[in-house]
Design a protein around this motif. Structure first.
Motif, PDB file in Angstrom:
ATOM      1  N   SER A   1      -5.914   1.555  -2.402  1.00 54.62           N
ATOM      2  CA  SER A   1      -5.736   0.101  -2.284  1.00 54.62           C
ATOM      3  C   SER A   1      -4.281  -0.342  -2.438  1.00 54.62           C
ATOM      4  O   SER A   1      -3.863  -1.299  -1.763  1.00 54.62           O
ATOM      5  CB  SER A   1      -6.632  -0.623  -3.292  1.00 54.62           C
ATOM      6  N   PRO A   2      -3.447   0.316  -3.281  1.00 49.22           N
ATOM      7  CA  PRO A   2      -2.038  -0.100  -3.332  1.00 49.22           C
ATOM      8  C   PRO A   2      -1.312   0.095  -2.006  1.00 49.22           C
ATOM      9  O   PRO A   2      -0.255  -0.515  -1.772  1.00 49.22           O
ATOM     10  CB  PRO A   2      -1.434   0.812  -4.420  1.00 49.22           C
TER      11      PRO A   2
ATOM     12  N   SER B   1     -12.918  -0.425 -12.244  1.00 49.14           N
ATOM     13  CA  SER B   1     -11.473  -0.252 -12.063  1.00 49.14           C
ATOM     14  C   SER B   1     -10.937   0.946 -12.829  1.00 49.14           C
ATOM     15  O   SER B   1     -10.041   1.653 -12.346  1.00 49.14           O
ATOM     16  CB  SER B   1     -10.732  -1.523 -12.492  1.00 49.14           C
TER      17      SER B   1
ATOM     18  N   GLU C   1      -8.865   4.007 -11.185  1.00 49.13           N
ATOM     19  CA  GLU C   1      -7.535   4.355 -11.692  1.00 49.13           C
ATOM     20  C   GLU C   1      -7.466   5.825 -12.081  1.00 49.13           C
ATOM     21  O   GLU C   1      -6.453   6.489 -11.847  1.00 49.13           O
ATOM     22  CB  GLU C   1      -7.190   3.470 -12.889  1.00 49.13           C
TER      23      GLU C   1
ATOM     24  N   ALA D   1       3.184   2.002  -7.792  1.00 49.52           N
ATOM     25  CA  ALA D   1       2.254   0.879  -7.629  1.00 49.52           C
ATOM     26  C   ALA D   1       2.300  -0.080  -8.808  1.00 49.52           C
ATOM     27  O   ALA D   1       2.325  -1.305  -8.635  1.00 49.52           O
ATOM     28  CB  ALA D   1       0.830   1.403  -7.421  1.00 49.52           C
ATOM     29  N   ASN D   2       2.330   0.455 -10.016  1.00 47.70           N
ATOM     30  CA  ASN D   2       2.338  -0.401 -11.207  1.00 47.70           C
ATOM     31  C   ASN D   2       3.629  -1.219 -11.295  1.00 47.70           C
ATOM     32  O   ASN D   2       3.614  -2.390 -11.681  1.00 47.70           O
ATOM     33  CB  ASN D   2       2.161   0.439 -12.470  1.00 47.70           C
TER      34      ASN D   2
ATOM     35  N   GLU E   1       3.470  -3.977  -8.749  1.00 46.95           N
ATOM     36  CA  GLU E   1       2.547  -5.008  -9.211  1.00 46.95           C
ATOM     37  C   GLU E   1       3.203  -5.878 -10.283  1.00 46.95           C
ATOM     38  O   GLU E   1       3.044  -7.097 -10.303  1.00 46.95           O
ATOM     39  CB  GLU E   1       1.273  -4.355  -9.758  1.00 46.95           C
ATOM     40  N   LYS E   2       3.952  -5.246 -11.182  1.00 49.87           N
ATOM     41  CA  LYS E   2       4.648  -6.005 -12.224  1.00 49.87           C
ATOM     42  C   LYS E   2       5.704  -6.921 -11.613  1.00 49.87           C
ATOM     43  O   LYS E   2       5.905  -8.060 -12.064  1.00 49.87           O
ATOM     44  CB  LYS E   2       5.305  -5.058 -13.234  1.00 49.87           C
TER      45      LYS E   2
ATOM     46  N   LEU F   1       5.594  -8.401  -8.700  1.00 49.23           N
ATOM     47  CA  LEU F   1       4.893  -9.569  -8.175  1.00 49.23           C
ATOM     48  C   LEU F   1       4.515 -10.531  -9.291  1.00 49.23           C
ATOM     49  O   LEU F   1       4.595 -11.755  -9.142  1.00 49.23           O
ATOM     50  CB  LEU F   1       3.646  -9.136  -7.399  1.00 49.23           C
ATOM     51  N   SER F   2       4.111  -9.963 -10.415  1.00 42.84           N
ATOM     52  CA  SER F   2       3.751 -10.789 -11.564  1.00 42.84           C
ATOM     53  C   SER F   2       4.967 -11.542 -12.099  1.00 42.84           C
ATOM     54  O   SER F   2       4.885 -12.727 -12.431  1.00 42.84           O
ATOM     55  CB  SER F   2       3.140  -9.915 -12.665  1.00 42.84           C
TER      56      SER F   2
ATOM     57  N   LEU G   1       5.802  -5.672   1.158  1.00 46.02           N
ATOM     58  CA  LEU G   1       4.851  -6.299   0.243  1.00 46.02           C
ATOM     59  C   LEU G   1       4.988  -7.820   0.267  1.00 46.02           C
ATOM     60  O   LEU G   1       3.991  -8.549   0.367  1.00 46.02           O
ATOM     61  CB  LEU G   1       5.090  -5.770  -1.170  1.00 46.02           C
TER      62      LEU G   1
END
Length: 468
Positions: A76-77, A131, A135, A184-185, A188-189, A191-192, A230
């Protein structure tokens, strides 16, 4: 993009409940509306889904194979970085969907214990929406990728891996896929940290929203193309917005200056997206319902090309300038190919008697309809593509053929034999059918009036002849 996916899912559920007959009726109504110049919301998407259902090849809305669902969840990432076709110049951050089966095959061959543990049925009782489970599986896959990459660190082993994957470019996709999963993490961070972004770059709050992005890119330049993909996937769908973001990050409008910064990746991604959208559009050429979907997809892609051309002055950056020029030449060549058969096809439909026409008149009409629609769209982009001269010549031919076909059919309707009356009316109807796509509603309405007058005149003439 998320909204589009949800819309596709809802439409897919609705269309999937329809019978084949109902689907065909729906498609027919959309085609009829298009011929009348009426806009149908989401027509290309509906036609695409209906095409798959009628052919029996559409992907089920709710997958029945657990393994494929687990695979999609694990990767999914990677979803924002997947493209239907890769650009001609490989672009980091873009992985073609066609590579994924090859990737899974490599993983299953190299690490059979993975497929035994979760791919071939032993995980059937697990909740694939869990999830933490996904993971864990993703971590196993990533560990396997790292191990495979380490084993291929020597030249002989690298050649073996390249051979298994089918070439150097696929080896690059393998590395890209691994990089996305590894980071990926962090992505994601990022984007946060950026928070909710506006739809337009001009609405960004410079201090609060660009600084985290600059800081991230300065520290991790190897994933700058992925950041660009992204953000363009989730926030700035227009390629002109991606270019504007590069300018904002570099604090300059000078493309040469941007080319020497990490933010150049944003411009490269924008160019690649333009090319991918044009190639995606071309795949509709011979598809079912392509007479409607192809012109619409092509127009959307040309809008992207024009937006990029306006946003990015590439005169000072030779590499980008050459690449954009190559894309324009490729599009022009494709359009010339599309247009080449049109005069002959139109003459056959509009100017020949029924017995001389193509045996599959309906198919020929659809081809002409598609091409006439594209000619109309292309006029707006003629300067951009350098096609003014070619279009002027083609448009003159089209107008001459319509005039010849219409005047000839009307003359034969009024003065021709009774036996040929039906064929001549059909010829005129074909002209009206095709005129809508090219000349518009006003010209079509005039043709319909002339048709009705001609039919009445022919009836008066027939009555007078019988009375005498």
């Amino acid at each position: 993009m998320v909204a589009t996916a949800l819309k596709a899912q809802k439409l897919g559920s609705f269309l999937g409940a329809l019978s084949p007959r109902a689907l065909k009726m729906l498609v027919g109504s959309i085609e009829a509306a298009a011929l009348k110049g009426q806009s149908v919301p989401d027509a290309p998407l509906i036609l695409s889904l209906a095409q798959g259902l009628l052919r029996g090849t559409s992907v089920p809305i709710m997958p029945t194979k657990r393994g494929s669902s687990v695979k999609r969840s694990i990767l999914s990432p990677l979803h924002p970085f997947l493209v239907n076709v890769p650009p001609t110049v490989p672009q980091a951050g873009m992985v073609p969907r066609a590579f994924l089966p090859l990737f899974w095959q490599l993983l299953e061959d190299s690490r059979p214990e993975l497929s035994e543990s979760w791919l071939n049925g032993e995980e059937d009782e697990r909740n694939e929406e869990n999830s933490s489970l996904i993971e864990g599986l993703r971590a196993e896959v990533l560990a396997a990728l790292v191990s495979i990459a380490e084993e291929a660190s020597t030249s002989p082993e690298r050649k073996k891996l390249r051979r298994k994957l089918g070439g150097e470019q696929n080896l690059e996709y393998f590395g890209d896929l691994r990089l996305v999963l590894e980071r990926a993490n962090e992505l994601e961070k990022l984007l946060s940290d950026l928070g909710a972004l506006p739809k337009a770059v001009v609405d960004l709050e410079e201090k609060t929203q660009l600084e985290p992005l600059r800081e991230f890119i300065d520290q991790q330049t190897d994933v700058t193309p992925h950041v660009a993909m992204l953000l363009s996937h989730l926030h700035f769908s227009g390629v002109d917005e991606v270019v504007a973001l590069a300018k904002a990050l570099a604090k300059t409008d000078d493309m040469r200056s941007i080319a020497s910064t990490p933010y150049a990746s944003f411009v490269s991604v924008a160019i690649a997206r333009v090319e991918v959208s044009l190639v995606d559009a071309s795949h509709w050429r011979e598809e079912l319902f392509g007479e409607i979907a192809y012109p619409e997809a092509l127009r959307a892609a040309l809008d992207q090309l024009e937006a990029f051309d306006v946003a990015a002055d590439l005169e000072t950056v030779r590499t980008w300038k050459t690449r954009l020029s190559d894309i324009k030449k490729s599009v022009s060549k494709q359009l010339v190919s599309d247009f080449s058969a049109l005069p002959t096809q139109l003459e056959l439909l509009l100017c020949k008697s029924e017995k001389d026409q193509h045996k599959d008149t309906k198919a020929l009409q659809k081809k002409c309809l598609r091409t006439l629609t594209i000619v109309g769209y292309t006029r707006h982009f003629a300067d951009l593509l350098g096609m003014n001269g070619q279009l002027d010549k083609l448009e003159a031919q089209i107008e001459a053929l319509f005039t010849k076909g219409v005047e000839g059919a009307i003359h034969e309707i009024v003065h021709g034999s009774v036996e040929g009356h039906h064929d001549n009316v059909m010829r005129l109807d074909a002209s009206i059918y095709l005129a809508q796509a090219y000349f518009g509603s006003e010209y079509t309405a005039l043709l319909r009036k002339r048709r009705n007058v001609a039919i009445k005149q022919s009836q008066v003439g027939s009555v007078t002849a019988v009375a005498s």
